[in-house]
Structure formats: C-alpha cells, structure tokens
Scaffold this motif. Structure first.
Motif, PDB file in Angstrom:
ATOM      1  N   SER A   1       0.834  -1.193   0.000  1.00  0.00           N
ATOM      2  CA  SER A   1       0.000   0.000   0.000  1.00  0.00           C
ATOM      3  C   SER A   1       0.872   1.248   0.000  1.00  0.00           C
ATOM      4  CB  SER A   1      -0.931   0.005   1.218  1.00  0.00           C
ATOM      5  OG  SER A   1      -0.177   0.062   2.409  1.00  0.00           O
TER       6      SER A   1
ATOM      7  N   VAL B   1       0.628   5.926  -0.405  1.00  0.00           N
ATOM      8  CA  VAL B   1      -0.152   7.159  -0.492  1.00  0.00           C
ATOM      9  C   VAL B   1       0.626   8.138  -1.363  1.00  0.00           C
ATOM     10  CG1 VAL B   1      -1.050   9.136   0.786  1.00  0.00           C
ATOM     11  CG2 VAL B   1      -1.235   6.837   1.764  1.00  0.00           C
TER      12      VAL B   1
ATOM     13  N   GLN C   1      -3.078   5.334  -3.070  1.00  0.00           N
ATOM     14  CA  GLN C   1      -4.208   6.167  -2.696  1.00  0.00           C
ATOM     15  C   GLN C   1      -3.803   7.611  -3.007  1.00  0.00           C
ATOM     16  OE1 GLN C   1      -6.072   5.134   1.215  1.00  0.00           O
ATOM     17  NE2 GLN C   1      -4.333   3.730   1.386  1.00  0.00           N
TER      18      GLN C   1
ATOM     19  N   THR D   1      -4.339  11.674  -3.304  1.00  0.00           N
ATOM     20  CA  THR D   1      -5.083  12.782  -2.719  1.00  0.00           C
ATOM     21  C   THR D   1      -4.322  14.074  -2.944  1.00  0.00           C
ATOM     22  OG1 THR D   1      -6.062  13.674  -0.680  1.00  0.00           O
ATOM     23  CG2 THR D   1      -4.000  12.463  -0.466  1.00  0.00           C
TER      24      THR D   1
ATOM     25  N   ALA E   1      -3.992  12.946   3.446  1.00  0.00           N
ATOM     26  CA  ALA E   1      -2.803  12.106   3.324  1.00  0.00           C
ATOM     27  C   ALA E   1      -2.332  11.639   4.695  1.00  0.00           C
ATOM     28  CB  ALA E   1      -1.691  12.865   2.614  1.00  0.00           C
TER      29      ALA E   1
ATOM     30  N   GLN F   1      -4.816   9.012   5.988  1.00  0.00           N
ATOM     31  CA  GLN F   1      -4.616   7.726   5.315  1.00  0.00           C
ATOM     32  C   GLN F   1      -3.373   7.023   5.851  1.00  0.00           C
ATOM     33  OE1 GLN F   1      -4.512   9.023   1.222  1.00  0.00           O
ATOM     34  NE2 GLN F   1      -6.702   8.640   0.915  1.00  0.00           N
ATOM     35  N   ALA F   2      -2.319   7.782   6.123  1.00  0.00           N
ATOM     36  CA  ALA F   2      -1.102   7.189   6.660  1.00  0.00           C
ATOM     37  C   ALA F   2      -1.330   6.631   8.060  1.00  0.00           C
ATOM     38  CB  ALA F   2       0.018   8.219   6.685  1.00  0.00           C
TER      39      ALA F   2
ATOM     40  N   PRO G   1       0.907   2.731   5.431  1.00  0.00           N
ATOM     41  CA  PRO G   1       1.407   2.304   4.119  1.00  0.00           C
ATOM     42  C   PRO G   1       2.897   2.009   4.135  1.00  0.00           C
ATOM     43  CG  PRO G   1       1.162   4.682   4.185  1.00  0.00           C
ATOM     44  CD  PRO G   1       0.572   4.153   5.469  1.00  0.00           C
TER      45      PRO G   1
ATOM     46  N   ILE H   1       5.030   6.693   1.429  1.00  0.00           N
ATOM     47  CA  ILE H   1       4.295   7.931   1.177  1.00  0.00           C
ATOM     48  C   ILE H   1       5.115   8.744   0.186  1.00  0.00           C
ATOM     49  CG2 ILE H   1       3.372  10.064   2.157  1.00  0.00           C
ATOM     50  CD1 ILE H   1       3.213   8.559   4.850  1.00  0.00           C
TER      51      ILE H   1
END
Length: 340
Positions: free
Chosen positions: A9, A11, A35, A37, A43, A46-47, A52, A55
């Motif tokens: 995963s 970001v 992902q 954004t 961000a 999401q982290a 993830p 990044i």
C-alpha cells in the motif's frame, strides 16, 4: 506474526496526478496503485489508518502548494506512528535541501534523471524494510523477516529445523532486578543465539527476535543436536552471572505471585521447541511457526534448560489431535549438559 512483508500500500500526495513524471507512472504499474489525494490532511489520515509502505509527496507546482507539501512531510515525521513510514519527495530544484530538512527520507528533483529516481526509490524501500524490521534492543530481524525466512525455507524444499526459544522465569527476574537488567538478559540471549548459530552454521543459519523473550532460529537439519546442545549449555553457563551473588549461590530467590504470596523462583532456564520437515511436509511458513509454538509450550513443561524435537509423522488424523492426549509420545527432549 505481523504485517506481511508483501504489503504494497502507498499514499501519493499531489495536485497533478495526470501530469506526474513518466518514470513515476510506470513505477506505479509494478508497485501497485496508490491512494491519491491533493489534501495534506487526508494524506496524514490515510497514513495513520493504513500504515502504508510508502508515502510519496509531489511538491512541484505553485509555491503555496510546495509549502503545504513540506508541512505535510513535517507532520508525518513528527508522529510516532507515521514517522517510520518512508517519505519520498519530488521537488523543484530550489527546494531540494528544504525537503530533507522537513524529514523526507529520499528526495529527487523534478527535472532529475529518471533512472536515478527509480534507483533512489528502490534503495529507500530496501532501507526501510530492513530498518523497521529490526528489534531495537537486539538488532536481530523481527517478526516480519522471520515470516519471510520460514517461507523461503519451505519453498526451497531443503531439510531444515525451526527452533523457538523462550526464557523461563524471565518475568520474575524482571520484577526483582528491573527492566534495565531484564533488557541486558534479552541482549545476552540474542548474542548467545547469534554466535552459536552463525558460528556453527554460517550463512545457513538465521536468528530472529519475535519480541520480548521469544526468539526463533532456523538451521540445517543436520546441525540440530550440536546447535541446540551448545545453545542451552552456553545459556546455563552465563545466565547465573546475571544474578546477585546470594541468589546465584542458593539458586533461587523469593518472589510474589499475583496474589501477593511468596514463592521460590528458580534461576532462569531456556526452553527450545524444535520443528523439522524430516517427517512432515509444510506448504506455508505459518504452519512451521504454529507447530514451533506448540513445541515450545511443550518444552516449557519440562524442568531445566531443554530443547525438544517434534518427531511426529505427518498424518491428517494426527494433526487434528496434535495437542491432545498422547501427542507428546513422539517428541524427544534433551536437557542441558549444565544445571538441571
């Protein structure tokens, strides 16, 4: 054991998802879709939520956006949870030093060479995977790398042994002597395991630290007796030196149980549960770790420092009753050559 080493995963924080550098677009094809954004707050959220593996912050564009991107990087690196996630930044040439000052783990210029950018992002991920999966006290590989090591052993099809080592009476020692001395014991056990395994098996041996006082090492099948004998023998030679002279001389101390009652606590011993694929077929590393955990629990029921090998043959019916009555009849235990 822990988050899979294959988690991919990511970001991507950017205001120009359709105009990212060509090398970045092609790299995502092999890594997996991120992902995306354009909101720094999103961000960060999401982290925090997904943890993830990477990044990536694209700080190119208007100067106001560049400042927001740098601020997002600083926020991510200040948080204990997201601070260990590697941040890769693409910046205008003028912000190269500022990106590193903001905490970015790797930085490339917008007009930089594509091959260099790909090399840098690959090197950053390798460093991150290595550094975040090392136990801070012992510097040994952690649960994620142990999982990967077991998978490698299983898929190679070679004969090997997985040995789960666990301290007995460690909590009581910690309560009496304090966490500082407890940490010293953990480092001592790590050194014993590393030196014995690497000394006898070289590159064919692997030692990992699951956490706390739990360790797992893998060795060639032919080396089981020699390695495990040496491990428990060296342990029993060195561990009494971690106690006061009085406790060492009598071989125990008095500690309180959960009800506050005094009871005699012996010096620490080491229990090692050993699993091999000599008589069993494993298709996944998790099968090895589960059985090694069972064997470790069995070894802890025996007195003294001991290593116990699972000698049961693979039979579908036997697996269903492996923890039932009579399951221990095909196990083999060897006590330390030192104190019982």
């Amino acid at each position: 054991m822990s988050q899979s080493i294959h988690d991919r995963s990511a970001v991507l924080l950017t205001t120009r998802p359709m105009h990212a550098p060509d090398w970045l677009s092609s790299w995502w094809t092999s890594f997996g879709p991120p992902q995306v954004t354009a909101d720094p707050d999103m961000a960060v959220q999401q982290a925090l939520k997904a943890h993830p593996r990477l990044i990536l912050i694209d700080a190119c564009g208007e100067s106001a956006w560049s400042e927001l991107a740098l601020a997002a990087c600083r926020r991510l690196k200040r948080d204990a949870y997201t601070g260990i996630v590697p941040v890769f930044m693409i910046v205008p040439p003028a912000l190269f030093a500022s990106a590193f000052a903001a905490g970015a783990d790797e930085v490339v210029r917008e007009d930089g060479d594509a091959d260099e950018a790909l090399a840098r992002i690959g090197a950053m991920l390798r460093r991150s995977d290595r550094d975040t999966d090392v136990h801070p006290s012992t510097r040994l590989p952690g649960a994620r790398e142990i999982e990967a090591e077991l998978e490698r052993r299983v898929h190679r099809g070679e004969k090997f042994a997985a040995c789960y080592a666990d301290l007995d009476f460690f909590k009581e020692f910690n309560d009496r002597y304090g966490y500082h001395h407890g940490d010293q014991v953990i480092r001592l056990v790590a050194r014993i395991l590393h030196d014995v395994v690497k000394g006898l098996c070289g590159e064919e041996g692997f030692v990992g630290h699951i956490g706390g006082d739990d360790f797992l090492y893998t060795i060639p099948l032919a080396a089981v007796a020699r390695v495990c004998d040496d491990v428990v023998h060296v342990f029993d030679e060195l561990i009494p030196l971690q106690y006061s002279e009085q406790d060492r001389r009598v071989g125990y101390f008095f500690g309180k149980d959960r009800r506050g009652q005094l009871h005699r606590v012996p010096l620490m011993t080491l229990s090692v549960g050993v699993v091999t694929n000599q008589r069993r077929h494993f298709s996944r590393g998790t099968e090895v770790s589960e059985l090694a955990t069972e064997m470790k629990s069995y070894a802890k029921t025996l007195p003294g420092s001991v290593w116990a090998v699972d000698r049961r043959r693979y039979e579908p019916a036997a697996l269903a009753t492996a923890s039932g009555a009579g399951a221990a009849t095909d196990r083999h235990a060897t006590r330390s050559r030192g104190r019982a």
